[in-house]
Design an enzyme around this catalytic site. Structure first.
Site, PDB file in Angstrom:
ATOM      1  N   ALA A  32       2.658  14.218   4.517  1.00 45.73           N
ATOM      2  CA  ALA A  32       2.252  12.895   4.014  1.00 45.73           C
ATOM      3  C   ALA A  32       3.181  11.851   4.633  1.00 45.73           C
ATOM      4  O   ALA A  32       3.834  11.074   3.938  1.00 45.73           O
ATOM      5  CB  ALA A  32       2.284  12.848   2.485  1.00 45.73           C
ATOM      6  N   HIS A  34       5.199   8.935   6.595  1.00 49.74           N
ATOM      7  CA  HIS A  34       5.217   7.464   6.634  1.00 49.74           C
ATOM      8  C   HIS A  34       6.274   7.049   7.652  1.00 49.74           C
ATOM      9  O   HIS A  34       6.903   7.913   8.295  1.00 49.74           O
ATOM     10  CB  HIS A  34       5.485   6.902   5.232  1.00 49.74           C
ATOM     11  CG  HIS A  34       6.675   7.520   4.545  1.00 49.74           C
ATOM     12  ND1 HIS A  34       7.968   7.388   5.018  1.00 49.74           N
ATOM     13  CD2 HIS A  34       6.772   8.313   3.451  1.00 49.74           C
ATOM     14  CE1 HIS A  34       8.799   8.028   4.225  1.00 49.74           C
ATOM     15  NE2 HIS A  34       8.103   8.626   3.268  1.00 49.74           N
ATOM     16  N   HIS A  37       9.706   8.830   7.696  1.00 44.77           N
ATOM     17  CA  HIS A  37       9.754  10.108   8.419  1.00 44.77           C
ATOM     18  C   HIS A  37       9.810   9.852   9.928  1.00 44.77           C
ATOM     19  O   HIS A  37      10.551  10.511  10.654  1.00 44.77           O
ATOM     20  CB  HIS A  37       8.501  10.944   8.127  1.00 44.77           C
ATOM     21  CG  HIS A  37       8.366  11.373   6.693  1.00 44.77           C
ATOM     22  ND1 HIS A  37       7.388  10.899   5.864  1.00 44.77           N
ATOM     23  CD2 HIS A  37       9.082  12.254   5.947  1.00 44.77           C
ATOM     24  CE1 HIS A  37       7.491  11.457   4.674  1.00 44.77           C
ATOM     25  NE2 HIS A  37       8.511  12.285   4.691  1.00 44.77           N
ATOM     26  N   GLN A 153      20.272  15.383  -1.790  1.00 41.90           N
ATOM     27  CA  GLN A 153      19.764  16.450  -0.923  1.00 41.90           C
ATOM     28  C   GLN A 153      20.600  16.530   0.360  1.00 41.90           C
ATOM     29  O   GLN A 153      20.989  17.616   0.802  1.00 41.90           O
ATOM     30  CB  GLN A 153      18.305  16.146  -0.581  1.00 41.90           C
ATOM     31  CG  GLN A 153      17.736  16.942   0.576  1.00 41.90           C
ATOM     32  CD  GLN A 153      16.248  16.709   0.739  1.00 41.90           C
ATOM     33  OE1 GLN A 153      15.473  17.151  -0.095  1.00 41.90           O
ATOM     34  NE2 GLN A 153      15.840  16.021   1.789  1.00 41.90           N
ATOM     35  N   MET A 184      10.638   3.639   1.343  1.00 37.45           N
ATOM     36  CA  MET A 184       9.390   4.351   1.632  1.00 37.45           C
ATOM     37  C   MET A 184       9.473   5.763   1.078  1.00 37.45           C
ATOM     38  O   MET A 184      10.525   6.405   1.168  1.00 37.45           O
ATOM     39  CB  MET A 184       9.147   4.404   3.134  1.00 37.45           C
ATOM     40  CG  MET A 184       8.804   3.067   3.705  1.00 37.45           C
ATOM     41  SD  MET A 184       8.466   3.192   5.462  1.00 37.45           S
ATOM     42  CE  MET A 184       8.203   1.466   5.829  1.00 37.45           C
ATOM     43  N   ARG A 187       5.730   9.617  -2.433  1.00 39.97           N
ATOM     44  CA  ARG A 187       5.332   9.478  -3.841  1.00 39.97           C
ATOM     45  C   ARG A 187       4.934   8.046  -4.193  1.00 39.97           C
ATOM     46  O   ARG A 187       4.353   7.825  -5.258  1.00 39.97           O
ATOM     47  CB  ARG A 187       6.459   9.972  -4.760  1.00 39.97           C
ATOM     48  CG  ARG A 187       6.630  11.489  -4.697  1.00 39.97           C
ATOM     49  CD  ARG A 187       7.538  12.016  -5.799  1.00 39.97           C
ATOM     50  NE  ARG A 187       7.433  13.465  -5.918  1.00 39.97           N
ATOM     51  CZ  ARG A 187       8.302  14.333  -5.385  1.00 39.97           C
ATOM     52  NH1 ARG A 187       9.342  13.903  -4.696  1.00 39.97           N
ATOM     53  NH2 ARG A 187       8.125  15.638  -5.541  1.00 39.97           N
TER      54      ARG A 187
HETATM   55  P1  AMP Z   1      10.147  14.552   2.392  1.00 41.43           P
HETATM   56  O1  AMP Z   1       8.910  14.754   3.200  1.00 41.43           O
HETATM   57  O2  AMP Z   1      10.008  13.540   1.317  1.00 41.43           O
HETATM   58  O3  AMP Z   1      10.781  15.843   1.967  1.00 41.43           O
HETATM   59  O4  AMP Z   1      11.199  13.887   3.400  1.00 41.43           O
HETATM   60  C1  AMP Z   1      11.513  14.483   4.618  1.00 41.43           C
HETATM   61  C2  AMP Z   1      12.713  13.805   5.205  1.00 41.43           C
HETATM   62  O5  AMP Z   1      12.433  12.416   5.399  1.00 41.43           O
HETATM   63  C3  AMP Z   1      13.948  13.876   4.300  1.00 41.43           C
HETATM   64  O6  AMP Z   1      15.104  14.062   5.095  1.00 41.43           O
HETATM   65  C4  AMP Z   1      13.943  12.527   3.649  1.00 41.43           C
HETATM   66  O7  AMP Z   1      15.208  12.097   3.209  1.00 41.43           O
HETATM   67  C5  AMP Z   1      13.443  11.661   4.773  1.00 41.43           C
HETATM   68  N1  AMP Z   1      12.896  10.414   4.262  1.00 41.43           N
HETATM   69  C6  AMP Z   1      11.979  10.261   3.265  1.00 41.43           C
HETATM   70  N2  AMP Z   1      11.771   8.958   3.028  1.00 41.43           N
HETATM   71  C7  AMP Z   1      12.567   8.273   3.879  1.00 41.43           C
HETATM   72  C8  AMP Z   1      12.824   6.880   4.106  1.00 41.43           C
HETATM   73  N3  AMP Z   1      12.213   5.936   3.406  1.00 41.43           N
HETATM   74  N4  AMP Z   1      13.718   6.531   5.065  1.00 41.43           N
HETATM   75  C9  AMP Z   1      14.359   7.499   5.786  1.00 41.43           C
HETATM   76  N5  AMP Z   1      14.167   8.816   5.605  1.00 41.43           N
HETATM   77  C10 AMP Z   1      13.289   9.195   4.679  1.00 41.43           C
END
Ligand code: AMP
Length: 291
Positions: A32, A34, A37, A153, A184, A187
């Site tokens: 998902a 954005h 990522h 995390q 961003m 969720r």
């Molecule tokens: P997730 O798919 O939510 O598990 O996130 C995957 C990776 O993207 C993790 O290392 C998150 O910390 C990072 N991430 C998620 N949202 C953001 C954001 N707004 N800015 C920078 N990194 C992000």
């Protein structure tokens, strides 16, 4: 870009990428995707020859009653975004590949995982550490990138890599925000239009609290005002508003803090059924100078 879901195929594809001495970066995600990522992908491209992104919605890090089933899944769209961004390889295994029958090993970082999100999500960071350990073993990248958005995390992962002498560099990438400051997050898609408008109060209230502390306000008072501002904007309950040591997430002893000590303000709060988290740095030197 090739999408791979079999470990043997992954290993051979990584060997190919490394053939002429090329370096490899891994960006683990749950999909998902954005722009947050994609900022990790772009940062990865600066430091490595080939970027591998993983997409795996990890059941082990979801608690009972959390949003595992509802979590947005949009692989075709994600594939296009990643290919356009110049990703070399997408590692998209299924749950059986990651957790075959008989799987039982768990990685724990008890101190880094206790408190903050660990409080309301028991076992969550064991799930995170275990999946990241597996992804690092599967891909064996030179560097893996994680967002500061999920600060606890990031701390858990740095702790695991250090404690277990894992041969990988962990790079932190700053949080990417919407125009109104909201971090961003996949969720954010759960928010109604009205909740989305209210949610901008979270980064704003955090900035106000940081500005107040840096201008000399007592920490307790600023955190109480932060909580009140969030409640007034429609957040309820507030899971935590905490100022922690930036490197370990330990509770600071404000009497013995040195000016150069790095601090982090971390907040988790719910708006409707959606739980949002955010964190920002705080300049303790400014606070000392102001008092
Ligand atoms: P997730 O798919 O939510 O598990 O996130 C995957 C990776 O993207 C993790 O290392 C998150 O910390 C990072 N991430 C998620 N949202 C953001 C954001 N707004 N800015 C920078 N990194 C992000």
């Amino acid at each position: 870009m090739k999408t791979v879901s079999d470990i043997a195929v992954l290993r051979s594809a990584v060997r190919n990428l490394r053939k002429n001495g090329g370096t490899v970066a891994l960006v683990p995600t749950m999909g998902a995707l954005h722009d947050g990522h994609l900022s990790l992908v772009h940062a990865a491209q600066k430091g490595a020859d080939h970027v591998i992104v993983s997409i795996f919605v990890n059941p082990m890090q979801f608690g009972a009653g959390e949003d595992l089933d509802a979590y947005p899944r949009q692989l075709a769209r994600d594939e296009k975004l990643l290919a356009d961004a110049g990703t070399a390889l997408l590692w998209a295994p299924d749950a059986k590949t990651i957790y075959p029958d008989g799987f039982q090993t768990v990685i724990s970082t008890p101190r880094a995982a206790t408190g903050l999100c660990g409080e309301s999500r028991p076992g969550h960071f064991d799930g995170v550490a275990t999946i990241v350990c597996k992804l690092l073993n599967q891909v064996q990248p030179d560097v893996a990138l994680f967002g500061e958005k999920d600060y606890q995390q990031l701390t858990v992962i740095k702790t695991m890599v250090r404690d277990l002498d894992m041969p990988v560099r962990i790079e932190a990438v700053p949080t990417m925000r919407e125009a109104d400051g909201l971090a961003m997050s996949s969720r954010n898609a759960y928010l109604t239009q009205q909740q989305r408008a209210q949610a901008a109060a979270l980064p704003q209230a955090m900035q106000d609290a940081i500005a107040a502390i840096e201008a000399g306000s007592p920490v307790e008072m600023a955190l109480a005002q932060l909580k009140a501002a969030l409640l007034q904007s429609g957040f309820d309950p507030i899971d935590y508003t905490q100022l922690r040591m930036a490197d370990t997430l330990a509770v600071p002893d404000f009497d013995t803090l040195k000016p150069m000590d790095a601090l982090r303000l971390l907040v988790a709060a719910r708006i409707g059924k959606t739980r949002l988290i955010d964190n920002m740095p705080l300049d303790w030197q400014a606070k000392i100078a102001a008092n």
